[in-house]
Design an enzyme around this catalytic site. Sequence first.
Site, PDB file in Angstrom:
ATOM      1  CE1 TYR A 110      64.848  94.613  62.499  1.00 18.86           C
ATOM      2  CE2 TYR A 110      64.310  93.734  64.805  1.00 18.86           C
ATOM      3  CZ  TYR A 110      65.107  94.423  63.671  1.00 18.86           C
ATOM      4  OH  TYR A 110      66.231  94.065  64.033  1.00 18.86           O
ATOM      5  CB  CYS A 113      59.246  95.083  67.076  1.00 22.13           C
ATOM      6  SG  CYS A 113      60.256  95.691  68.895  1.00 22.13           S
ATOM      7  CG  PHE A 115      59.904  96.448  72.651  1.00 23.69           C
ATOM      8  CD1 PHE A 115      59.277  97.753  73.631  1.00 23.69           C
ATOM      9  CD2 PHE A 115      60.704  95.612  72.590  1.00 23.69           C
ATOM     10  CE1 PHE A 115      59.648  96.772  74.839  1.00 23.69           C
ATOM     11  CE2 PHE A 115      60.560  94.897  73.966  1.00 23.69           C
ATOM     12  CZ  PHE A 115      60.310  95.177  75.077  1.00 23.69           C
ATOM     13  CB  CYS A 116      58.388  98.210  66.483  1.00 23.87           C
ATOM     14  SG  CYS A 116      60.323  98.605  65.935  1.00 23.87           S
TER      15      CYS A 116
END
Length: 380
Positions: A110, A113, A115-116
């Site tokens: 995403y 996101c 973390f992404c």
Amino acid sequence: MAAACARSLGQIGRHALLTQRSNTGNFAALAPRISRQGGVKTYGTGGTGFRSKLINVAPLRGEGRTLGCAFLLGGGIGLYQAIKFTFQRHFAEQKTDAPETEPKLTLYQYKTCPFCSKVRAFLDYSGLPYQIVEVNPVMRQEIKWSKYRKVPILMVDDTVQLNDSSVIISSLKTFLVGKEKTIAEILICYPEMKSTNDSGKEVIEYNNKYWLMLSECQADQLYPEKESRKEEMKWREWVDDWLVHLISPNVYRTPNESLASFDYIVREGKFGTFEGFFAKYMGAVAMFLISKRLKRRHNLQDDVRQDLYKAVNDWVSAIGKTRKFMGGEKPNLADLAVYGVLRVMEGLQSFDDMMENTKVKYWYRRMERAVQQHTGQNGH
């Protein structure tokens, strides 16, 4: 050197022809050390470093011209072979010096996101090419083939699956530093551990995920300062355990901020028309309520901005006044993790407030330039 040898051969050939025309009558003037009775005779290196053997040379009249032609022909063949060898060596060196083929990377994510965003920051800084598959956060059809239902997921050469942002980054960094093992072999060093959290839900954690699998020599080169490796690991863990949990309560702090955040999410994410409309308004309301629950879970202050400001200032203080980055002259993995998480707030009120009310601005701009310019690609 090859051209000089060819010229020497040519000069000897021309000299042989001239000697014949000067009525020397035999080959003694050209090579006085050759026996008049023929046979084998070697004559040593002179000024040109030339050494040869003449086998069964008979000093017969009229053969000087023939021998001169032979020298000319030999010189031409020698020149051709020398040029051919030079080109072959040149192309071989080019092939040896050519960069190794990088693995094919596909990131399922995403865009908003954190973390992404951490993974993208690392990939971009390292200059690694990769493809992005934007996952629909509602249906998640793009990752239906995976038992692991979270993002990010990184596929390597369409065969090796890496889960968890910190495992992805540690595995790739280990590979780039050493390149002694494949990514699949490195991944074995980060085993899954399944456990149950306080809510009774099964969760997956990964052993060693902040540790790079390096030899002692490689570690010394990457971490020249005695405590730099421990410092990097400490702050990478801090990002996952604390900083990332401050994002949602801050971007969904008020109904208006929540609506603005979901407007951005819908624009940047993968939503259909109806789905996007539904997500924007219903999602904004839902996340505003969830952010209140997250605030209680993580024991945040009523004004969650204050926790964000303190966290960011703690980070800047840890870097200190003498370093550009926590990694020194260039970012380390902790720098990239913090930058990746914070940049998901860009364009939102929480980001503007953070830049105005903390000391992070100059570090953040340096990180922005380093990532955009892929400055880590020449020194993994």
